[in-house]
Design a protein around this motif. Structure first.
Motif, PDB file in Angstrom:
ATOM      1  N   UNK A  17     -25.385 -16.938  -8.947  1.00  0.00           N
ATOM      2  CA  UNK A  17     -26.645 -17.141  -8.229  1.00  0.00           C
ATOM      3  C   UNK A  17     -26.653 -18.540  -7.600  1.00  0.00           C
ATOM      4  N   UNK A  18     -27.169 -18.646  -6.405  1.00  0.00           N
ATOM      5  CA  UNK A  18     -27.184 -19.919  -5.700  1.00  0.00           C
ATOM      6  C   UNK A  18     -28.107 -20.917  -6.400  1.00  0.00           C
ATOM      7  N   UNK A  19     -27.610 -22.126  -6.572  1.00  0.00           N
ATOM      8  CA  UNK A  19     -28.412 -23.186  -7.179  1.00  0.00           C
ATOM      9  C   UNK A  19     -29.427 -23.685  -6.150  1.00  0.00           C
ATOM     10  N   UNK A  20     -30.737 -23.581  -6.437  1.00  0.00           N
ATOM     11  CA  UNK A  20     -31.738 -24.018  -5.453  1.00  0.00           C
ATOM     12  C   UNK A  20     -31.851 -25.533  -5.352  1.00  0.00           C
ATOM     13  N   UNK A  21     -31.236 -26.251  -6.276  1.00  0.00           N
ATOM     14  CA  UNK A  21     -31.338 -27.701  -6.266  1.00  0.00           C
ATOM     15  C   UNK A  21     -30.523 -28.301  -5.124  1.00  0.00           C
TER      16      UNK A  21
END
Length: 268
Positions: free
Chosen positions: A1-5
């Protein structure tokens, strides 16, 4: 899952054991752990000091949080400077979508970063603010009678004379301060490797300091000349009525770091 940070970069520096250890103990503006990020090019000791932050942590329109954010950013830079390393502070909100993007930016500007680090090694920034507060007290005169006893003039003409004298005194006081400020700036320049002139502060930016800010400069000073710089600048202001000097620092060289190269876009 893509890291939103986002990857927030605080500074550029050379990786040393001391800097690596210092970074591992730091927390950033969102409370995140700080670490040194190496470029993709092997064999380079250049590094970004970075932390992973949520996008909302860098909302610079939130004035209530802005001061705290700036202080936290500066605290990371100051802690790295305290290790003795030459540090290039980056602008607040220098962000990348991920660490690969940050590494690419570090690689792209590698030669430029290294040249700046070479130039700034062994130097610190000192701020010099010059304030003018001339004594504009009016000359002694009795304007409460119908005629001025010294001149025989009526009240109206005597008042105009007093105003002209007061204006001349004020103008001369300002000229004295301006000449002294020029000498002070020249003295500071002889002890510094470089100077950046900032706009004098006005209104709320000037803070509670009395007088008018007529000079607001940053100087790049060799670390071993800091004491001599302070003493010489303060001596140049001594005994000048209406002149006050404020020297701040030493700081990381914010005013001298990351000046854009010709035809090159600054780091994001």
């Amino acid at each position: 899952m893509t890291d939103p940070h986002l990857v927030h970069a605080y500074a550029v520096l050379r990786r040393t054991p001391e800097a690596t250890a210092a970074a591992s103990r730091l927390r950033g503006l969102a409370g995140e752990p700080i670490h040194l990020l190496d470029p993709a090019v092997t064999g380079s000791r250049l590094a970004f000091a970075v932390g992973h932050v949520p996008p909302g942590a860098l909302d610079l329109d939130d004035l209530d949080r802005l001061e705290s954010t700036v202080r936290s950013h500066h605290a990371v830079v100051a802690a790295l400077v305290a290790t003795g390393a030459a540090v290039l502070p980056l602008r607040l909100a220098t962000v990348y979508p991920d660490e690969d993007g940050a590494r690419r930016a570090l690689d792209t500007r590698r030669a430029y970063f290294l040249s700046l680090l070479d130039r700034l090694t062994g130097h610190v920034e000192l701020g010099v603010k010059i304030y003018a507060a001339p004594d504009l007290a009016p000359p002694d005169a009795d304007t409460g009678t119908a005629q001025d006893p010294a001149t025989g003039l009526g009240v109206g003409r005597a008042y105009q004379m007093i105003r002209r004298r007061r204006q001349r005194r004020g103008e001369e006081a300002w000229r004295t301060v301006a000449r002294a400020a020029a000498r002070l700036t020249e003295t500071a320049g002889t002890l510094a490797a470089d100077r950046v002139t900032h706009t004098p502060e006005r209104g709320s930016l000037a803070g509670p300091a009395p007088g008018t800010n007529v000079g607001n400069d940053a100087y790049l000073v060799p670390a071993d000349r800091v004491v001599a710089f302070r003493a010489s600048v303060l001596a140049a202001a001594e005994g000048v009525p209406g002149l006050r000097v404020e020297i701040t620092g030493p700081w990381a060289p914010y005013s001298f770091a990351l000046q854009p190269e010709p035809h090159e876009e600054p780091a994001a």
